[in-house]
Design an enzyme around this catalytic site. Structure first.
Site, PDB file in Angstrom:
ATOM      1  N   ASN A 151       0.809  -1.256  -0.177  1.00 25.23           N
ATOM      2  CA  ASN A 151      -0.094   0.200  -0.010  1.00 25.23           C
ATOM      3  C   ASN A 151       0.208   1.162  -0.424  1.00 25.23           C
ATOM      4  O   ASN A 151       1.170   1.735   0.855  1.00 25.23           O
ATOM      5  CB  ASN A 151      -0.361   0.334   0.850  1.00 25.23           C
ATOM      6  CG  ASN A 151      -2.259  -1.241   1.078  1.00 25.23           C
ATOM      7  OD1 ASN A 151      -2.652  -0.886   0.179  1.00 25.23           O
ATOM      8  ND2 ASN A 151      -1.753  -2.305   1.569  1.00 25.23           N
ATOM      9  N   GLU A 152       0.869   1.295  -1.422  1.00 25.41           N
ATOM     10  CA  GLU A 152       2.600   2.921  -1.332  1.00 25.41           C
ATOM     11  C   GLU A 152       1.436   4.322  -1.085  1.00 25.41           C
ATOM     12  O   GLU A 152       0.257   3.844  -0.969  1.00 25.41           O
ATOM     13  CB  GLU A 152       2.039   2.744  -2.809  1.00 25.41           C
ATOM     14  CG  GLU A 152       3.242   1.571  -3.379  1.00 25.41           C
ATOM     15  CD  GLU A 152       4.878   1.161  -2.793  1.00 25.41           C
ATOM     16  OE1 GLU A 152       4.981   1.792  -1.552  1.00 25.41           O
ATOM     17  OE2 GLU A 152       5.330   0.615  -3.507  1.00 25.41           O
TER      18      GLU A 152
END
Ligand code: F6R
Length: 250
Positions: A151-152
């Site tokens: 989850n950037e």
């Protein structure tokens, strides 16, 4: 100043010994109650010592994984299972091939689903977690971008399993293993922040100086989608297990 519980250990070995003992207790309690244990697992360098400790408990103390169901956080898009850097391969090499888990109880997103089928694959992954009763204990690492899973920055708190474009920092960090950044996949399938936050317990592990500044942001900074690990501040049962170097900026 810490907005989420933190435990600092003299060494990663001390941290994983505590965590693996907790996992073993959870499995034994659930076995006694004839319930499966659902573990959320991570890849990367950080959890390797934890997996070694689980294997030791299996070999030396008869800890059985026969009633354990696992869900991995993520997989690189485009990598077949047999690719040496696939997370499927990693998990088998580092854990599954050494314990008595049933292959049908192992869940890892597929890296080879056709693009048009990815949304359905991700929905099935979410449904499989729900059908298993939800995740009892989710292990997390933290990337230099603050990601949990993949989850950037920009990943919403309520995001679910989906395809994601990998940040260039994340791809740089993976470049040595792939023999150059040009060989690192540009995207992945990852559990979302919302998927992760729905686990009943979250344990984020981090070792070494290189993680100190992002750990500080996640633990003491504002809750922000720019550092997805900061969402752990919103979870009622999350903890950071750090060695002294990873905790050095706190
Ligand atoms: C791995 C994962 C990532 C890693 C993170 C840290 O499944 O989802 O979030 O935990 O990139 O990687 P290492 O442990 O290699 O520093």
């Amino acid at each position: 100043m810490n907005k989420v519980p933190v435990e600092i250990f003299e060494s990663p070995e001390d941290a994983v010994a505590k965590l693996a003992a907790e996992t073993a207790e959870l499995i034994r309690e659930n076995d006694a109650a004839e319930r499966p244990t659902v573990l959320g697992l991570a890849t990367g360098g950080t959890p390797i010592r934890y997996y070694q400790e689980l294997i030791r408990l299996h070999n030396e103390l008869d800890l059985s994984f026969a009633n354990v169901i696992t869900f991995n956080l993520d997989e690189y898009a485009g990598l077949p299972r047999e690719h040496k850097e696939s997370y499927w391969q990693f998990m088998h090499d580092n854990l599954f091939d050494h314990i008595d888990i049933k292959e049908e109880n192992i869940h890892i997103p597929s890296g080879t689903v056709a693009e048009e089928d990815i949304p359905a694959h991700c929905e099935e992954y979410e449904q499989a977690i729900i059908d298993a009763g939800g995740i009892d204990q989710q292990i997390l690492g933290i990337g230099r971008t603050g990601h949990i899973g993949f989850n950037e920055p920009g990943s919403p708190q309520d995001s679910l399993t989906r395809a994601i474009h990998l940040d260039s920092i994340t791809r740089e960090d993976a470049a040595p293993a792939f023999g150059g950044i040009e060989n690192v996949p540009t995207s992945a399938i990852t559990m979302g922040c919302g998927t992760i936050l729905s686990a009943r317990r979250l344990v984020l592990l981090a070792w070494g100086e290189a993680k100190a500044s992002i750990v500080k942001e996640a633990v003491q900074g504002p809750i922000s989608d720019q550092v997805s690990a900061s969402f752990l501040q919103n979870h009622p049962n999350a903890v950071f297990y750090l060695d002294e170097a990873a905790a050095s900026a706190l």
